[in-house]
Design a protein around this motif. Structure first.
Motif, mmCIF file in Angstrom:
data_model
loop_
_atom_site.group_PDB
_atom_site.id
_atom_site.type_symbol
_atom_site.label_atom_id
_atom_site.label_comp_id
_atom_site.label_asym_id
_atom_site.label_seq_id
_atom_site.Cartn_x
_atom_site.Cartn_y
_atom_site.Cartn_z
ATOM 1 N N MET A 320 53.898 34.706 32.813
ATOM 2 C CA MET A 320 52.529 35.190 32.332
ATOM 3 C C MET A 320 52.861 36.296 31.413
ATOM 4 S SD MET A 320 49.681 37.205 34.601
ATOM 5 C CE MET A 320 49.914 35.873 35.968
ATOM 6 N N PRO A 321 52.601 35.974 29.950
ATOM 7 C CA PRO A 321 52.893 36.922 28.981
ATOM 8 C C PRO A 321 52.387 38.303 29.106
ATOM 9 C CG PRO A 321 52.079 34.768 28.215
ATOM 10 C CD PRO A 321 51.942 34.506 29.487
ATOM 11 N N GLN A 322 53.332 39.212 29.151
ATOM 12 C CA GLN A 322 53.115 40.589 29.088
ATOM 13 C C GLN A 322 51.749 41.071 28.477
ATOM 14 O OE1 GLN A 322 55.194 42.322 31.142
ATOM 15 N NE2 GLN A 322 53.731 44.080 31.063
ATOM 16 N N SER A 323 51.428 40.523 27.409
ATOM 17 C CA SER A 323 50.168 41.019 26.916
ATOM 18 C C SER A 323 49.185 40.743 27.802
ATOM 19 C CB SER A 323 49.942 40.414 25.554
ATOM 20 O OG SER A 323 49.754 38.936 25.581
ATOM 21 N N THR A 324 49.004 39.875 28.658
ATOM 22 C CA THR A 324 47.736 39.546 29.663
ATOM 23 C C THR A 324 47.835 40.457 30.847
ATOM 24 O OG1 THR A 324 49.227 37.839 31.115
ATOM 25 C CG2 THR A 324 48.299 37.212 28.880
ATOM 26 N N THR A 325 48.824 41.153 31.082
ATOM 27 C CA THR A 325 48.786 41.854 32.282
ATOM 28 C C THR A 325 48.243 43.360 31.900
ATOM 29 O OG1 THR A 325 50.973 42.583 31.650
ATOM 30 C CG2 THR A 325 50.704 40.848 33.070
ATOM 31 N N THR A 326 47.261 43.292 31.279
ATOM 32 C CA THR A 326 46.105 44.325 31.079
ATOM 33 C C THR A 326 45.919 45.032 32.268
ATOM 34 O OG1 THR A 326 44.344 43.128 30.921
ATOM 35 C CG2 THR A 326 45.392 43.391 28.783
ATOM 36 N N THR A 327 45.496 46.447 32.225
ATOM 37 C CA THR A 327 45.143 46.987 33.365
ATOM 38 C C THR A 327 43.794 46.705 33.927
ATOM 39 O OG1 THR A 327 46.539 49.112 32.572
ATOM 40 C CG2 THR A 327 44.647 49.327 34.255
ATOM 41 N N VAL A 328 43.698 46.247 34.975
ATOM 42 C CA VAL A 328 42.577 45.845 35.642
ATOM 43 C C VAL A 328 42.049 46.249 36.974
ATOM 44 C CG1 VAL A 328 41.348 43.724 36.328
ATOM 45 C CG2 VAL A 328 42.775 43.653 34.327
ATOM 46 N N SER A 329 41.111 47.027 37.159
ATOM 47 C CA SER A 329 40.975 47.685 38.269
ATOM 48 C C SER A 329 40.427 46.718 39.297
ATOM 49 C CB SER A 329 39.889 48.606 38.125
ATOM 50 O OG SER A 329 39.540 49.423 39.646
ATOM 51 N N TRP A 330 41.117 46.442 40.529
ATOM 52 C CA TRP A 330 40.888 45.547 41.417
ATOM 53 C C TRP A 330 39.776 45.805 42.283
ATOM 54 C CZ3 TRP A 330 43.681 41.376 40.378
ATOM 55 C CH2 TRP A 330 43.521 40.181 41.220
ATOM 56 N N ASN A 331 38.712 45.900 41.733
ATOM 57 C CA ASN A 331 37.282 46.300 42.560
ATOM 58 C C ASN A 331 36.042 45.464 42.191
ATOM 59 O OD1 ASN A 331 36.606 47.529 40.371
ATOM 60 N ND2 ASN A 331 36.315 49.765 41.250
ATOM 61 N N ALA A 332 36.222 44.375 41.347
ATOM 62 C CA ALA A 332 35.282 43.773 40.913
ATOM 63 C C ALA A 332 33.852 44.525 40.449
ATOM 64 C CB ALA A 332 34.874 42.591 41.792
ATOM 65 N N GLY A 333 33.937 45.852 39.910
ATOM 66 C CA GLY A 333 32.891 46.422 39.410
ATOM 67 C C GLY A 333 31.830 45.782 38.641
ATOM 68 N N THR A 334 32.503 45.056 37.760
ATOM 69 C CA THR A 334 31.445 44.207 36.601
ATOM 70 C C THR A 334 30.572 43.354 37.465
ATOM 71 O OG1 THR A 334 32.852 44.929 34.652
ATOM 72 C CG2 THR A 334 31.339 43.249 34.630
ATOM 73 N N LEU A 335 31.190 42.576 38.263
ATOM 74 C CA LEU A 335 30.609 41.421 38.819
ATOM 75 C C LEU A 335 29.514 42.134 39.811
ATOM 76 C CD1 LEU A 335 30.329 38.664 39.602
ATOM 77 C CD2 LEU A 335 32.218 38.877 41.396
ATOM 78 N N LYS A 336 30.032 43.128 40.510
ATOM 79 C CA LYS A 336 28.977 43.582 41.291
ATOM 80 C C LYS A 336 27.752 44.518 40.730
ATOM 81 C CE LYS A 336 27.764 45.499 45.363
ATOM 82 N NZ LYS A 336 26.680 46.165 45.148
ATOM 83 N N SER A 337 27.907 44.878 39.598
ATOM 84 C CA SER A 337 26.970 45.348 38.699
ATOM 85 C C SER A 337 26.134 44.104 38.202
ATOM 86 C CB SER A 337 27.367 46.074 37.419
ATOM 87 O OG SER A 337 28.096 47.243 37.634
ATOM 88 N N ALA A 338 26.681 43.010 37.946
ATOM 89 C CA ALA A 338 25.863 41.935 37.613
ATOM 90 C C ALA A 338 24.969 41.129 38.493
ATOM 91 C CB ALA A 338 26.827 40.716 36.961
ATOM 92 N N ILE A 339 25.656 41.257 39.783
ATOM 93 C CA ILE A 339 24.982 40.910 41.426
ATOM 94 C C ILE A 339 23.756 41.972 41.296
ATOM 95 C CG2 ILE A 339 25.109 40.711 43.609
ATOM 96 C CD1 ILE A 339 28.013 39.784 43.145
ATOM 97 N N ASP A 340 23.893 43.057 41.024
ATOM 98 C CA ASP A 340 22.801 43.992 41.404
ATOM 99 C C ASP A 340 21.437 43.530 40.440
ATOM 100 O OD1 ASP A 340 24.091 45.096 43.446
ATOM 101 O OD2 ASP A 340 24.901 46.871 42.217
#
Length: 848
Positions: A320-340
Motif C-alpha cells: 500500500m503506497p505510503q502516499s495512501t496512508t493519510t491520517t484518517v480518524s477511525w470514527n466514520a464522522g463524515t458518514l455519521k453526518s450524512a446519515i443524520d
C-alpha cells in the motif's frame, strides 16, 4: 224497377262498409303516427340525457387517467412532497411476520396510514399535468355547469410480501441484526449513537513493528563498509559454566543485499585459560572470522521487494503506497453526518420519529408492500345551467401497485458467508451440497490461488473520505468507509497465516509477524535474538513464524548441519505456503470498519524453537556452529492482536436468524415484488434489446436495472453495462462470460443468484456489483476475478473460488448513507421503487 232499386241499396250498403274500414285504417295510422312522434320525442330526450351523462363520465375518466399519469411521473421522484412519500409510509405487519407457511402475503395494518391524496382541480388554469381537464370543463359550460370535480387517490389494501417458510426473518427489516463487532462500527446499530473512535489509521499502522532477530540491513543510504555492533544471546550448552551467555556480533555492509557477520565470544573473567579458545578476533586473523550470511535471502525468496531494504516501511510501500496512508480518524464522522442529514430530510414526511423508538418488535413496521391503489373521481354536472337538473357520477378505478426494496444485500459488509439453512425455503438446499453451520475449510492444499478481501475501498486509505470529519456529508453522499467481514459457523474454523508465493509476491499477509506494545511479539526470521532489542524477554530462540507445514508438530531434524546457514534447513519443512485467504487485504493492513472480523475464526501460525550453539576456536578456522530446530503450529484468534474475531463460542452461529445477511429476501419474496418478471431468458433478452422509450430495458446501450427484475430459471450474461438502482435476481444459476460494469457512479446494482450460484467463465474478470449467491461462486481455474462491490454467499467452498479479489465499494453497495443504519435504515424512502400494474382491476361507476 224493383230490381234496379235493390241493386242501388246493395251498393250503398257496401259503400258504407268501406267508409268504416277507411275510417278504421285512418285511425290506426293516426295512432301509429302519434305513437311514432311520441317515441321519437322520448328518444330525443333520452339521447340528450344520455349524452350529458356520458359527457360527465368522460370528464371523470379523463381526470382518473391524468391522475394515474401524474402518479406514475412522481411516485419515484424524491423531490415530490406528496406522492413519493405516500407510497413509502411505514405500516405494521398485522401478523408480525414476513413469513407464512403457505406462502400467502400477510396484511398490513393501515390504521395509521396517511390519509388519501387529493388533487386540487379547482384552480384555473389546472395544475401541471392536468391541463386537458380545463378544456373539457370549458366544453361543458365552465364552472357554472361543472359545479364539482373532486379527485383523490388512496391505498385501500396492502400486504407484506411473505416467504413460504413460517420462521423466515429478514435482518434489518423484521428483526434487528446481531450488533456489529468492534467499537468503531457499533454506531451502525442505533441511530443517534456517536461514531466511536478506533484511533487514527496512520497510528494504527505505526503501532505495528517487525521484530527482526538480527537487525534489518543497514539503511540503503548507509555507505558500504559501515559496521553495526550488537549483542546476542547464545546457548553454550555444556560449557555454560565457562562461557558468557552473551556474545558480540558486528554486521558490516558489503553490499545492499549482503551483510558480513562477525561473532565474538568470550569466556568468563574467572577462566583466562579459555580466553583465546572461544574468541573470534578479526583484528588478529580476519580470514578466520568472516562468516557471510544473507539474512534477507529467505524472506526475499517469497516476497519480491526489489531493491527496497527489508523494513516495515518497505513492506507497507509495496502493499500500500505510503502516499495512501493519510491520517484518517477511525470514527466514520463524515458518514455519521450524512446519515443524520438523510434522516432529517424525510422524518417530517414519514413521521419517522414515531417509528424510530421501536423499529422492530411484535409487529414491525415495513415500507415494502403490495396492494391496491384506488383513484376516486366525482363529477357534479348541470347540463342546462343553474336551476336545471343535476347529474352526479362517481368513478372508482383500482390499480395494483408494488413498493419494492432495491437495497443490496448486507451493504455494510465487504464479505459475508451465511452458512445456514435459515435462509432456505422448504425443498431448497445450498447448491453443491455442504452441511450448513459446519466449519469452512479455508485451506486449499496444493494450490496458490489467493483470495483477498480489500475492506478498504480500492485498497487505499485515501479513499476513506467517510472517516474522520469534513468532506461531503449530504444525505446522498457517496463518502466511502471500510467494509466489515462476517463468516458464520457453529464451531471454530482455522485459517493459515501466509508469507507469500512466487507468482503473487505483492499479495502477502503479515498477520503472524506483527506486534503491538504490551503483547507477545511475532518475529519475522528464525535467526539470533538481539539482547538489546528484547530486554529481559526470556524466550531466547523461540520464534513465531507463518505456517510452513500442515503437520502441527515436526521433531528436530536428524541432520544438524554446522554453520549459521544451517538455519535455512527450516525451509525444507515448507508444504503449506499455498492458497491463502487474506481477509484483511494486502499486508493485513486493510482493516474492516470495526477493526475485527465477525467469525468463530482462529489463525494458525508456526512456532520455531531454534537452539544455536556457536562453536569454534582460533586454531580451527571452520565454523562449527550447531543448530537444532523444532517446529509446531499454534492457534490464535484471527485478526489484529487484541481485537479477536469472536468473544465466546456462541458468537456467529448459523442457527440464529439475526446472524443472517441483512436485507436478504427469499426467492418467493423477490418473485412477488418484481417490477419486471420474466419466465425465461428469452423474454429478458427481448426486453434488453428494446429501448426504454418503447417499454424495454435498453438505455443508450446500457441495461436499465431500475427496480427489481426477476428471471425464472438460469440466466447467461455476456459483457453488460448497467445503469440505475436495482436488482437482477434469478432463481437458478447465473453464468457470466463477460465483464459486468457500471455505466456511471450513480449506479447501485445487485446481482443475485437466489437459489443457485455464479458460474464464472474465463471471459469474465470483473464484476461491478453487489453479489449474492446461494452456493459458492465457481471461478474458472487460472481466471483472476475482481468484484467491485461486495460478496455475500450462503455456502462457501474454497476449492471453487480460486483466484478472487473483492474490492469493497461502500458507495455502490447502498442507496444512501441513511439506508445502512440497522434500525431506521429500512425507513429510508429512496431504498424503494414503486411500480403499478398495466391494467385496471376495477373501473366502474358507483351506484347512487
Amino acid at each position: 224497377m224493383k230490381s234496379k232499386k235493390c241493386s242501388l241499396q246493395h251498393w250503398n250498403h257496401r259503400l258504407g262498409s268501406a267508409y268504416i274500414v277507411v275510417i278504421g285504417v285512418i285511425s290506426i295510422l293516426v295512432i301509429i303516427l302519434l305513437a311514432y312522434f311520441r317515441s321519437n320525442i322520448s328518444r330525443q330526450f333520452s339521447t340528450r340525457f344520455a349524452s350529458n351523462e356520458k359527457r360527465a363520465e368522460a370528464l371523470a375518466e379523463a381526470a382518473v387517467d391524468l391522475a394515474l399519469r401524474n402518479i406514475k411521473d412522481k411516485m419515484n421522484d424524491a423531490n415530490d412532497p406528496n406522492i413519493f412519500p405516500y407510497f413509502r409510509f411505514p405500516a405494521p405487519i398485522s401478523t408480525g411476520k414476513l413469513a407464512n407457511s403457505t406462502g400467502q402475503n400477510n396484511p398490513l395494518n393501515l390504521t395509521g396510514y396517511l390519509a388519501s391524496i387529493p388533487f386540487d382541480l379547482s384552480s384555473s388554469p389546472q395544475p401541471p399535468g392536468f391541463e386537458p381537464i380545463q378544456s373539457l370543463i370549458d366544453e361543458l359550460g365552465g364552472p357554472t355547469n361543472v359545479t364539482k370535480l373532486s379527485l383523490e387517490c388512496a391505498v385501500i389494501q396492502a400486504e407484506a410480501f411473505a416467504s413460504r417458510q413460517g420462521s423466515y426473518e429478514v435482518p434489518g427489516i423484521s428483526v434487528p441484526p446481531t450488533p456489529a463487532q468492534g467499537d468503531p462500527a457499533k454506531f451502525l446499530d442505533k441511530f443517534g449513537d456517536t461514531a466511536m473512535s478506533g484511533g487514527i489509521s496512520q497510528s494504527l499502522m505505526g503501532l505495528f513493528t517487525f521484530s527482526f532477530n538480527l537487525p534489518s540491513p543497514c539503511p540503503i543510504d548507509t555507505p558500504v563498509g559501515a559496521m553495526s555492533p550488537h549483542t546476542i544471546d547464545v546457548d553454550p550448552g555444556f560449557w555454560s559454566f565457562l562461557v558468557s551467555i552473551s556474545a558480540k556480533v558486528e554486521l558490516t555492509k558489503l553490499s545492499d543485499a549482503v551483510l558480513q557477520c562477525e561473532i565474538f565470544v568470550k569466556v568468563k573473567e574467572d577462566f583466562p585459560f579459555w580466553a583465546t579458545v572461544y574468541t573470534f578476533n578479526p583484528s588478529t586473523d580476519p580470514t578466520k572470522a568472516h562468516i557471510e550470511v544473507d539474512f534477507e535471502e529467505i524472506f526475499r525468496s517469497y516476497v519480491n521487494l526489489g531493491t527496497l531494504p527489508l523494513t516495515l516501511k518497505s513492506i507497507l510501500d509495496k502493499g500500500m503506497p505510503q502516499s495512501t496512508t493519510t491520517t484518517v480518524s477511525w470514527n466514520a464522522g463524515t458518514l455519521k453526518s450524512a446519515i443524520d442529514s438523510g434522516y432529517d430530510r424525510f422524518k417530517g414526511l414519514l413521521q419517522l420519529d414515531s417509528f424510530k423508538s421501536a423499529p422492530f418488535g411484535a409487529n414491525p413496521p415495513v415500507i415494502e408492500k403490495g396492494g391496491i391503489l384506488r383513484i376516486r373521481a366525482e363529477v357534479e354536472f348541470l347540463p342546462n345551467g343553474p336551476g336545471g337538473p343535476k347529474l352526479f357520477r362517481t368513478l372508482l378505478a383500482d390499480r395494483e401497485f408494488k413498493v419494492s426494496d432495491v437495497q443490496p444485500v448486507a451493504p455494510e459488509y465487504s464479505f459475508f458467508v451465511a452458512n445456514s439453512d435459515k435462509i432456505l425455503e422448504p425443498g431448497e438446499s445450498i447448491p453443491l451440497g455442504g452441511t450448513p453451520g459446519a466449519p469452512i475449510d479455508w485451506i486449499l492444499e496444493g494450490g496458490t490461488a489467493t483470495m483477498t478481501l480489500h475492506n478498504v475501498p480500492g485498497g487505499e486509505y485515501k479513499n476513506c473520505d467517510g472517516m474522520g470529519s469534513g468532506g461531503d456529508s449530504g444525505p446522498d453522499s457517496k463518502c466511502q468507509v471500510p467494509g466489515m467481514v462476517r463468516i458464520n459457523a457453529n464451531s471454530k474454523m482455522f485459517v493459515n497465516t501466509f508469507l507469500g508465493t512466487f507468482d503473487e509476491p505483492e499479495i502477502t499477509e503479515y498477520n503472524a509477524m506483527a506486534e503491538r506494545p504490551g503483547l507477545k511479539p511475532f518475529n519475522l526470521l528464525p535467526v539470533f535474538q538481539w539482547r538489546d532489542k528484547m530486554a529481559d524477554d526470556p524466550r531466547g530462540h523461540e520464534i513465531d513464524f507463518p505456517v510452513l507445514c500442515q503437520s502441527d508438530n515436526v521433531s528436530d531434524p536428524t541432520d544438524r548441519p554446522p554453520g549459521v546457514k544451517g538455519l535455512k534447513t527450516l525451509i525444507s519443512l515448507v508444504d503449506a505456503i499455498c492458497a491463502p485467504c487474506l481477509f484483511f487485504g494486502k499486508g493485513h493492513f486493510e482493516y474492516p470498519l470495526g477493526l475485527r472480523a465477525e467469525a468463530p475464526l482462529d489463525m494458525k501460525y508456526g512456532n520455531v524453537f531454534a537452539t544455536v550453539n556457536p562453536k569454534g576456536n582460533a586454531d580451527d578456522p571452520k565454523d562449527r556452529t550447531e543448530v537444532w530446530v523444532k517446529y509446531k503450529n499454534l492457534p490464535s484468534p484471527y485478526g489484529l492482536p487484541g481485537q479477536p474475531a469472536y468473544l465466546s463460542s456462541g458468537d456467529w452461529k448459523s442457527t440464529d436468524p439475526r446472524n443472517m445477511p441483512p436485507n436478504l429476501y427469499s426467492t418467493l419474496q423477490y418473485a412477488k415484488k418484481a417490477s419486471h418478471f420474466y419466465t425465461d431468458q428469452s423474454e429478458f433478452d427481448t426486453d434488453c434489446g428494446k429501448p426504454v422509450a418503447d417499454g424495454g430495458r435498453n438505455d443508450g446501450g446500457a441495461y436499465d436495472c431500475t427496480g427489481v427484475t426477476y428471471v425464472a430459471g438460469d440466466l447467461s450474461l455476456g459483457s453488460l453495462s448497467v445503469k440505475g438502482k436495482g436488482i437482477l435476481v434469478c432463481s437458478g444459476n447465473i453464468t457470466l462470460s463477460g465483464n459486468i460494469t457500471r455505466a456511471d457512479t450513480d449506479t447501485v446494482f445487485s446481482l443475485i443468484a437466489r437459489r443457485g450460484t455464479l458460474l464464472i467463465n474465463s471471459g469474465c474478470n470483473k464484476i461491478e456489483a453487489a453479489v449474492f449467491t446461494s452456493g459458492c461462486i465457481q471461478n474458472a481455474a487460472g481466471n483472476a476475478l475482481k468484484i467491485d462491490g461486495n460478496l455475500v454467499m450462503n455456502g462457501c467452498n474454497r476449492d471453487m473460488l480460486n483466484s478472487i479479489e473483492v474490492f469493497y465499494n461502500s458507495a455502490a453497495c447502498r442507496v444512501t448513507p441513511l439506508s445502512v443504519m440497522r434500525d431506521v435504515g429500512k425507513f429510508e424512502p429512496k431504498r424503494y421503487f414503486v411500480s403499478v400494474g398495466k391494467h385496471w382491476i376495477r373501473f366502474e361507476y358507483e351506484k347512487r
